[in-house]
Design a protein around this motif. Structure first.
Motif, PDB file in Angstrom:
ATOM      1  N   CYS A 119       2.762  -1.014   0.143  1.00  0.00           N
ATOM      2  CA  CYS A 119       3.409  -0.081  -0.771  1.00  0.00           C
ATOM      3  C   CYS A 119       3.104   1.339  -0.338  1.00  0.00           C
ATOM      4  CB  CYS A 119       2.954  -0.362  -2.195  1.00  0.00           C
ATOM      5  SG  CYS A 119       1.911   0.832  -2.964  1.00  0.00           S
ATOM      6  N   ASN A 120       4.085   2.196  -0.473  1.00  0.00           N
ATOM      7  CA  ASN A 120       3.839   3.600  -0.169  1.00  0.00           C
ATOM      8  C   ASN A 120       4.832   4.471  -0.912  1.00  0.00           C
ATOM      9  OD1 ASN A 120       6.182   4.368   1.562  1.00  0.00           O
ATOM     10  ND2 ASN A 120       5.375   2.773   2.865  1.00  0.00           N
ATOM     11  N   LEU A 121       4.452   5.706  -1.099  1.00  0.00           N
ATOM     12  CA  LEU A 121       5.290   6.657  -1.812  1.00  0.00           C
ATOM     13  C   LEU A 121       6.430   7.178  -0.947  1.00  0.00           C
ATOM     14  CD1 LEU A 121       2.435   8.687  -3.526  1.00  0.00           C
ATOM     15  CD2 LEU A 121       3.890   6.950  -4.579  1.00  0.00           C
ATOM     16  N   ALA A 122       6.285   7.085   0.376  1.00  0.00           N
ATOM     17  CA  ALA A 122       7.308   7.605   1.283  1.00  0.00           C
ATOM     18  C   ALA A 122       8.651   6.916   1.060  1.00  0.00           C
ATOM     19  CB  ALA A 122       6.858   7.445   2.729  1.00  0.00           C
ATOM     20  N   GLN A 123       8.627   5.634   0.702  1.00  0.00           N
ATOM     21  CA  GLN A 123       9.880   4.910   0.465  1.00  0.00           C
ATOM     22  C   GLN A 123      10.636   5.462  -0.737  1.00  0.00           C
ATOM     23  OE1 GLN A 123       8.306   0.974  -0.009  1.00  0.00           O
ATOM     24  NE2 GLN A 123       8.693   0.436   2.130  1.00  0.00           N
ATOM     25  N   LEU A 124       9.934   6.103  -1.652  1.00  0.00           N
ATOM     26  CA  LEU A 124      10.572   6.612  -2.864  1.00  0.00           C
ATOM     27  C   LEU A 124      11.141   8.012  -2.709  1.00  0.00           C
ATOM     28  CD1 LEU A 124       7.964   5.413  -5.479  1.00  0.00           C
ATOM     29  CD2 LEU A 124      10.112   4.321  -4.860  1.00  0.00           C
ATOM     30  N   ILE A 125      10.807   8.723  -1.644  1.00  0.00           N
ATOM     31  CA  ILE A 125      11.234  10.112  -1.482  1.00  0.00           C
ATOM     32  C   ILE A 125      12.751  10.276  -1.595  1.00  0.00           C
ATOM     33  CG2 ILE A 125      11.336  12.049   0.140  1.00  0.00           C
ATOM     34  CD1 ILE A 125       8.426  11.317   0.926  1.00  0.00           C
ATOM     35  N   PRO A 126      13.583   9.429  -0.976  1.00  0.00           N
ATOM     36  CA  PRO A 126      15.032   9.614  -1.120  1.00  0.00           C
ATOM     37  C   PRO A 126      15.508   9.451  -2.570  1.00  0.00           C
ATOM     38  CG  PRO A 126      14.568   8.166   0.720  1.00  0.00           C
ATOM     39  CD  PRO A 126      13.272   8.382  -0.013  1.00  0.00           C
ATOM     40  N   ASP A 166       2.498   8.127   4.121  1.00  0.00           N
ATOM     41  CA  ASP A 166       2.836   7.698   5.481  1.00  0.00           C
ATOM     42  C   ASP A 166       3.727   6.466   5.383  1.00  0.00           C
ATOM     43  OD1 ASP A 166       2.948   6.731   8.069  1.00  0.00           O
ATOM     44  OD2 ASP A 166       0.817   6.955   8.451  1.00  0.00           O
ATOM     45  N   SER A 167       4.937   6.557   5.885  1.00  0.00           N
ATOM     46  CA  SER A 167       5.900   5.453   5.754  1.00  0.00           C
ATOM     47  C   SER A 167       5.464   4.193   6.499  1.00  0.00           C
ATOM     48  CB  SER A 167       7.277   5.889   6.251  1.00  0.00           C
ATOM     49  OG  SER A 167       7.231   6.205   7.626  1.00  0.00           O
ATOM     50  N   ARG A 168       4.478   4.298   7.374  1.00  0.00           N
ATOM     51  CA  ARG A 168       3.998   3.106   8.095  1.00  0.00           C
ATOM     52  C   ARG A 168       3.011   2.297   7.265  1.00  0.00           C
ATOM     53  NH1 ARG A 168       1.837   6.524  12.968  1.00  0.00           N
ATOM     54  NH2 ARG A 168       1.220   7.666  11.121  1.00  0.00           N
ATOM     55  N   ASN A 169       2.519   2.853   6.166  1.00  0.00           N
ATOM     56  CA  ASN A 169       1.547   2.174   5.324  1.00  0.00           C
ATOM     57  C   ASN A 169       2.245   1.070   4.531  1.00  0.00           C
ATOM     58  OD1 ASN A 169      -0.887   1.637   4.100  1.00  0.00           O
ATOM     59  ND2 ASN A 169      -0.681   3.230   2.583  1.00  0.00           N
ATOM     60  N   ARG A 170       1.754  -0.127   4.610  1.00  0.00           N
ATOM     61  CA  ARG A 170       2.330  -1.265   3.899  1.00  0.00           C
ATOM     62  C   ARG A 170       1.248  -1.928   3.083  1.00  0.00           C
ATOM     63  NH1 ARG A 170       7.368  -0.005   4.446  1.00  0.00           N
ATOM     64  NH2 ARG A 170       8.135  -0.029   6.525  1.00  0.00           N
TER      65      ARG A 170
END
Length: 50
Positions: free
Chosen positions: A38-45, A32-36
């Motif tokens: 750190c989150n895995l969503a930021q790495l998807i691109p 979930d990109s709203r999780n801070r």
């Protein structure tokens, strides 16, 4: 254990259904990109970068 193959996250979870539910409850929050902070969503691109 987790890894990335061909731009796809792969998660190895324990065998029991209870352990899988616990593991997934942790992993899904990280997707979930709203999780801070750190989150895995930021790495998807970056998964498809050369």
């Amino acid at each position: 254990m987790a890894g990335v193959a061909n731009g796809t996250y792969i998660f190895c979870l324990p065998g029991s259904s209870g352990a899988c539910q616990t593991g997934w409850s942790i992993i899904k929050e990280q997707l979930d990109s709203r999780n801070r902070p750190c989150n895995l969503a930021q790495l998807i691109p970056r998964l498809t970068e050369s």
